[in-house]
Design a protein around this motif. Structure first.
Motif, PDB file in Angstrom:
ATOM      1  N   LYS A  54     -12.769   5.737  -2.381  1.00 14.45           N
ATOM      2  CA  LYS A  54     -13.920   5.429  -1.548  1.00 14.45           C
ATOM      3  C   LYS A  54     -13.756   4.125  -0.786  1.00 14.45           C
ATOM      4  N   ASP A  55     -13.550   3.061  -1.489  1.00 12.05           N
ATOM      5  CA  ASP A  55     -13.613   1.739  -0.887  1.00 12.05           C
ATOM      6  C   ASP A  55     -12.343   1.345  -0.148  1.00 12.05           C
ATOM      7  N   ILE A  56     -11.211   1.463  -0.803  1.00  4.82           N
ATOM      8  CA  ILE A  56      -9.971   0.993  -0.194  1.00  4.82           C
ATOM      9  C   ILE A  56      -9.557   1.901   0.948  1.00  4.82           C
ATOM     10  N   TYR A  57      -9.575   3.207   0.748  1.00  2.00           N
ATOM     11  CA  TYR A  57      -9.131   4.126   1.795  1.00  2.00           C
ATOM     12  C   TYR A  57     -10.007   3.996   3.043  1.00  2.00           C
ATOM     13  N   ALA A  58     -11.309   3.837   2.843  1.00  2.00           N
ATOM     14  CA  ALA A  58     -12.216   3.664   3.985  1.00  2.00           C
ATOM     15  C   ALA A  58     -11.877   2.391   4.755  1.00  2.00           C
ATOM     16  N   ALA A  59     -11.614   1.321   4.050  1.00  2.00           N
ATOM     17  CA  ALA A  59     -11.267   0.060   4.712  1.00  2.00           C
ATOM     18  C   ALA A  59      -9.944   0.174   5.461  1.00  2.00           C
ATOM     19  N   LEU A  60      -8.997   0.864   4.869  1.00  2.00           N
ATOM     20  CA  LEU A  60      -7.701   1.020   5.524  1.00  2.00           C
ATOM     21  C   LEU A  60      -7.842   1.809   6.823  1.00  2.00           C
ATOM     22  N   GLU A  61      -8.602   2.893   6.780  1.00  2.00           N
ATOM     23  CA  GLU A  61      -8.770   3.717   7.984  1.00  2.00           C
ATOM     24  C   GLU A  61      -9.465   2.958   9.106  1.00  2.00           C
ATOM     25  N   ARG A  62     -10.422   2.118   8.764  1.00  2.00           N
ATOM     26  CA  ARG A  62     -11.146   1.362   9.789  1.00  2.00           C
ATOM     27  C   ARG A  62     -10.274   0.285  10.434  1.00  2.00           C
ATOM     28  N   ASN A  63      -9.163  -0.050   9.813  1.00 10.17           N
ATOM     29  CA  ASN A  63      -8.315  -1.117  10.330  1.00 10.17           C
ATOM     30  C   ASN A  63      -6.939  -0.605  10.732  1.00 10.17           C
ATOM     31  N   ASN A  64      -6.860   0.658  11.138  1.00 17.24           N
ATOM     32  CA  ASN A  64      -5.632   1.274  11.655  1.00 17.24           C
ATOM     33  C   ASN A  64      -4.516   1.372  10.626  1.00 17.24           C
ATOM     34  N   GLN A  65      -4.849   1.226   9.366  1.00 20.01           N
ATOM     35  CA  GLN A  65      -3.832   1.353   8.333  1.00 20.01           C
ATOM     36  C   GLN A  65      -4.011   2.711   7.680  1.00 20.01           C
ATOM     37  N   THR A  66      -2.905   3.337   7.314  1.00 17.55           N
ATOM     38  CA  THR A  66      -2.964   4.662   6.715  1.00 17.55           C
ATOM     39  C   THR A  66      -2.452   4.603   5.280  1.00 17.55           C
ATOM     40  N   LEU A  67      -2.785   5.628   4.526  1.00 19.15           N
ATOM     41  CA  LEU A  67      -2.375   5.670   3.129  1.00 19.15           C
ATOM     42  C   LEU A  67      -0.858   5.631   2.989  1.00 19.15           C
ATOM     43  N   ASP A  68      -0.147   6.309   3.892  1.00 22.00           N
ATOM     44  CA  ASP A  68       1.309   6.342   3.806  1.00 22.00           C
ATOM     45  C   ASP A  68       1.958   5.024   4.203  1.00 22.00           C
ATOM     46  N   GLY A  69       1.227   4.150   4.891  1.00 23.37           N
ATOM     47  CA  GLY A  69       1.756   2.842   5.267  1.00 23.37           C
ATOM     48  C   GLY A  69       1.136   1.704   4.481  1.00 23.37           C
ATOM     49  N   TRP A  70       0.275   2.051   3.537  1.00 25.34           N
ATOM     50  CA  TRP A  70      -0.394   1.055   2.703  1.00 25.34           C
ATOM     51  C   TRP A  70       0.545   0.641   1.578  1.00 25.34           C
ATOM     52  N   ALA A  71       0.703  -0.657   1.377  1.00 26.83           N
ATOM     53  CA  ALA A  71       1.624  -1.159   0.351  1.00 26.83           C
ATOM     54  C   ALA A  71       1.257  -0.672  -1.045  1.00 26.83           C
ATOM     55  N   GLY A  72      -0.009  -0.453  -1.293  1.00 28.76           N
ATOM     56  CA  GLY A  72      -0.436   0.032  -2.604  1.00 28.76           C
ATOM     57  C   GLY A  72       0.012   1.440  -2.919  1.00 28.76           C
ATOM     58  N   SER A  73       0.513   2.162  -1.913  1.00 29.74           N
ATOM     59  CA  SER A  73       0.926   3.543  -2.163  1.00 29.74           C
ATOM     60  C   SER A  73       2.060   3.620  -3.183  1.00 29.74           C
ATOM     61  N   ILE A  74       2.956   2.639  -3.202  1.00 25.46           N
ATOM     62  CA  ILE A  74       4.011   2.668  -4.223  1.00 25.46           C
ATOM     63  C   ILE A  74       3.460   2.247  -5.577  1.00 25.46           C
ATOM     64  N   PHE A  75       2.451   1.401  -5.553  1.00 29.32           N
ATOM     65  CA  PHE A  75       1.846   0.900  -6.781  1.00 29.32           C
ATOM     66  C   PHE A  75       1.002   1.983  -7.460  1.00 29.32           C
ATOM     67  N   TYR A  76       0.327   2.787  -6.653  1.00 26.44           N
ATOM     68  CA  TYR A  76      -0.596   3.805  -7.172  1.00 26.44           C
ATOM     69  C   TYR A  76      -0.146   5.226  -6.826  1.00 26.44           C
ATOM     70  N   TRP A  77       1.136   5.471  -6.714  1.00 22.95           N
ATOM     71  CA  TRP A  77       1.690   6.763  -6.315  1.00 22.95           C
ATOM     72  C   TRP A  77       1.128   7.920  -7.148  1.00 22.95           C
ATOM     73  N   ASN A  78       0.982   7.731  -8.451  1.00 23.25           N
ATOM     74  CA  ASN A  78       0.542   8.810  -9.354  1.00 23.25           C
ATOM     75  C   ASN A  78      -0.950   8.779  -9.657  1.00 23.25           C
ATOM     76  N   LEU A  79      -1.689   7.946  -8.976  1.00 19.24           N
ATOM     77  CA  LEU A  79      -3.127   7.846  -9.222  1.00 19.24           C
ATOM     78  C   LEU A  79      -3.853   9.007  -8.552  1.00 19.24           C
ATOM     79  N   ARG A  80      -4.665   9.719  -9.331  1.00 17.00           N
ATOM     80  CA  ARG A  80      -5.407  10.873  -8.813  1.00 17.00           C
ATOM     81  C   ARG A  80      -6.709  10.392  -8.185  1.00 17.00           C
ATOM     82  N   LEU A  81      -6.914  10.745  -6.909  1.00 15.55           N
ATOM     83  CA  LEU A  81      -8.116  10.355  -6.181  1.00 15.55           C
ATOM     84  C   LEU A  81      -9.277  11.239  -6.613  1.00 15.55           C
ATOM     85  N   ASP A  82     -10.481  10.666  -6.675  1.00 14.88           N
ATOM     86  CA  ASP A  82     -11.582  11.452  -7.225  1.00 14.88           C
ATOM     87  C   ASP A  82     -12.721  11.723  -6.254  1.00 14.88           C
TER      88      ASP A  82
END
Length: 153
Positions: A54-82
């Motif tokens: 909810k919070d992080i993904y929304a902020a990333l989208e509003r600032n031209n950043q995408t999930l695939d280019g977000w640095a946290g993607s390697i940190f949370y690769w196996n995290l299931r979104l709810d």
């Protein structure tokens, strides 16, 4: 930590966006503000899956950043979104399901490791990357266990 800054900048560059340190800090501030406002409004701490969904993904989208280019993607690769359009999928599944996103993510990671390796030495960078990924999986699980008695569903 330098790994995250490089990955974030390379993700934005890949998509043709340039952000300076102030703009990147504004994105971080927005993420934190979203999380804290949610805690205040609900009286509890969301599970890490909800925070990311909810919070992080929304902020990333509003600032031209995408999930695939977000640095946290390697940190949370196996995290299931709810929640949201990717409910039930892991960060890695979301990225891997789209060949363009998967190539982008791998290109950014390889480029970051190569560039930092030239500056700091390959072994040091690979150890930091491996440690970051391991800790991401471990920390997110420990965070869930820590807040589960008081965390919201």
């Amino acid at each position: 930590m330098i790994l995250f800054v490089f990955i974030t900048n390379k993700g934005l560059d890949f998509d043709g966006f340039k952000q300076d340190a102030v703009q990147l800090q504004n994105t971080s501030n927005l993420i934190v503000r979203n999380i804290l406002n949610d805690v205040i409004q609900s009286g509890g701490v969301n599970k890490i899956e909800s925070i990311l969904s909810k919070d992080i993904y929304a902020a990333l989208e509003r600032n031209n950043q995408t999930l695939d280019g977000w640095a946290g993607s390697i940190f949370y690769w196996n995290l299931r979104l709810d929640s949201g359009k990717y409910k039930g999928k892991t960060v890695g599944e979301v990225i891997s399901d789209n060949p363009k996103d998967f190539v982008k993510n791998n290109t950014i990671l390889k480029s970051t490791i190569d560039e930092l390796s030239q500056k700091y030495g390959r072994m040091k960078v690979l150890i930091e990357a491996g440690d970051t990924i391991f800790r991401g999986s471990f920390v997110s699980r420990q965070f869930d266990l820590l807040i589960s008695p008081i965390g919201r569903q």
